[in-house]
Scaffold this motif. Sequence first.
Motif, PDB file in Angstrom:
ATOM      1  N   HIS A  45       0.854  -1.202   0.000  1.00 44.30           N
ATOM      2  CA  HIS A  45       0.000   0.000   0.000  1.00 44.30           C
ATOM      3  C   HIS A  45       0.889   1.253   0.000  1.00 44.30           C
ATOM      4  N   LYS A  90       1.317   1.083 -11.225  1.00 38.05           N
ATOM      5  CA  LYS A  90       1.153   1.291  -9.785  1.00 38.05           C
ATOM      6  C   LYS A  90       1.565   2.718  -9.392  1.00 38.05           C
ATOM      7  N   ARG A 103      -1.100   5.394 -10.608  1.00 37.55           N
ATOM      8  CA  ARG A 103      -2.362   5.542  -9.883  1.00 37.55           C
ATOM      9  C   ARG A 103      -2.183   5.943  -8.411  1.00 37.55           C
ATOM     10  N   SER A 104      -0.922   6.087  -7.971  1.00 32.88           N
ATOM     11  CA  SER A 104      -0.650   6.360  -6.563  1.00 32.88           C
ATOM     12  C   SER A 104      -0.545   7.855  -6.293  1.00 32.88           C
ATOM     13  N   ASP A 121      -0.631   3.747  -2.671  1.00 31.82           N
ATOM     14  CA  ASP A 121      -1.470   3.172  -3.718  1.00 31.82           C
ATOM     15  C   ASP A 121      -2.835   2.848  -3.119  1.00 31.82           C
ATOM     16  N   PRO A 122      -3.920   3.433  -3.639  1.00 25.98           N
ATOM     17  CA  PRO A 122      -5.250   3.158  -3.065  1.00 25.98           C
ATOM     18  C   PRO A 122      -5.735   1.740  -3.321  1.00 25.98           C
ATOM     19  N   THR A 123      -5.202   1.095  -4.392  1.00 27.14           N
ATOM     20  CA  THR A 123      -5.668  -0.261  -4.725  1.00 27.14           C
ATOM     21  C   THR A 123      -4.474  -1.167  -5.007  1.00 27.14           C
TER      22      THR A 123
END
Length: 530
Positions: free
Chosen positions: A462, A505, A508-509, A527-529
């Motif tokens: 995460h 990754k 999107r972070s 990273d949300p996902t």
Amino acid sequence: MRKGYPTPLWLQGKLFALLVVVLVLAACGAQVYFLYPEAVGFNSDKAIFGLDAVRMMHGKLQLFSFPVSYVSSAYAFAAVPFLFLFGQSNVLALYAPFLLSIFLTLIVHTLLVQRLWGRSVAVLSLLILALPNYFFMDLGFFVHYSISMPLAAVSLLLVTGTLMQNKKDYVLRLCIVGVLLGLNLWVMITSSIFLVTVVTLLLFSKAKWQLICKQLGVLLLGCVVGSLPLLIGILSSSARPFSQVHGVLLPSFDSLWSTFTLVLPTLLGVRPIYGYAFLWWVSCGILLLALLVFFYENRKECVAPFQTMSLGEKEIAVYIFLLPALLFCIALFFRPAVNPGQARYALMALPSLSVLIALGLLNIVRRWSYFGISVILALVMSLSIPNSKVIRQSVLPRNIFVPSHTAAAIHAFMQEHDVHGGFSDYWTSYAMMFLMGEQNAISPYRSRVHYPEYEEQALSLHKFVVIFGPNDLRFVDKDTRSVGPLSVIDADKRDGSRNEKPYEKIQRSSIIDHQYIDAFEVWYLEDPTP
């Protein structure tokens, strides 16, 4: 034995031993200085052997390197006891087998040359090896080559005792030689050249065919036993020792010219360094002159196998050094690209070449003493002055290295943010992991991924970091890269396409923190996902 060079007074008694000790310690001392991590640094190509050794310490044994299946894990095996004693992230402990191998190679090489050619040749060839040439500047970047060299040297020393001293224990000697040569095939597949050398010496010896067949049988049986790690690796499909063999280049004048004007001079320490062009030509000319004199003075011995189909003691003394050098030159000649960098493939031929050059130089001294001594001094100066400059500046660019204190500071930054992994360039990623004691999973965002499990671990986090070294930051200015880590990755086109999963990754972070640590830049992201 062929000892055609009288021993001068200053090489008699204990002075010879003292001079050998001084030269060996000087050579090893120069290597320690060059490899000292704070002076030169540490990169992923070296760290891989350390990571493999640490895995072995944890019970994960493998006969070939985990990430690179065409390289044996012999060096990692040798490093395990030193890492166990001095720490799993100790760079100097990782280099200990390399330095020990260099020391043993020089000692055994001196004993072999002294036995065959006397003390004068032994000291001069040792001096050539001790000079700051390619061998003592670049071999540190190919540490696995070093394990092969003492095995070859001991094998040749034992063979001379078998062929020249008519020892009754030749069966035991040849069995040991076979095991060492077979083990060397696992360590470095190109060491097969030494097996070819020993087999040739036995075939062309003056012994009766019945004895020759018996000697070859004992040798090859020992070779099979010694090469069991290689055979097991091939049969279990965990090794691909021939996967790096490239297509064969048809012989041409250009490739022959490049081999003798670029590769061999580089191997012997002659590097075209800016500002030292005159010294480069001087050293090239001296080396060529020495080799020509060697072939002229030993022309009868060189052609003897083609005339009598046998080798006496004089011929064996020549061919035990001539064959490895010639075979490595032929192998280089048939490579698809001939350039100075190819010299690393012939590093194991350097001890043999040093003897040929020493023999040529001493023949010059014997005929024209003052001129010959001047030539030797000129060679020492022409190699030492420019190559000492290279040592100070480092052979490879300093910006791909990871200093241990920088890795410790980045590790402290990660601990502060409770981060356990991230991404970096190939050259720094695995070096960071080793220096951090594998407490964090750092995987390349571009180029080679040697440890997929570490990449998966980093992708699952995460919170993670993206680390850029000086080599990465040179592609964009400070204002541009302040936008985020993607600006640096997009600007870097050196290693082809990026690794898509790490890139997605990072894309999107969210950026949480950003900090400069020494010459490195560290981004902290979430990273949300994951």
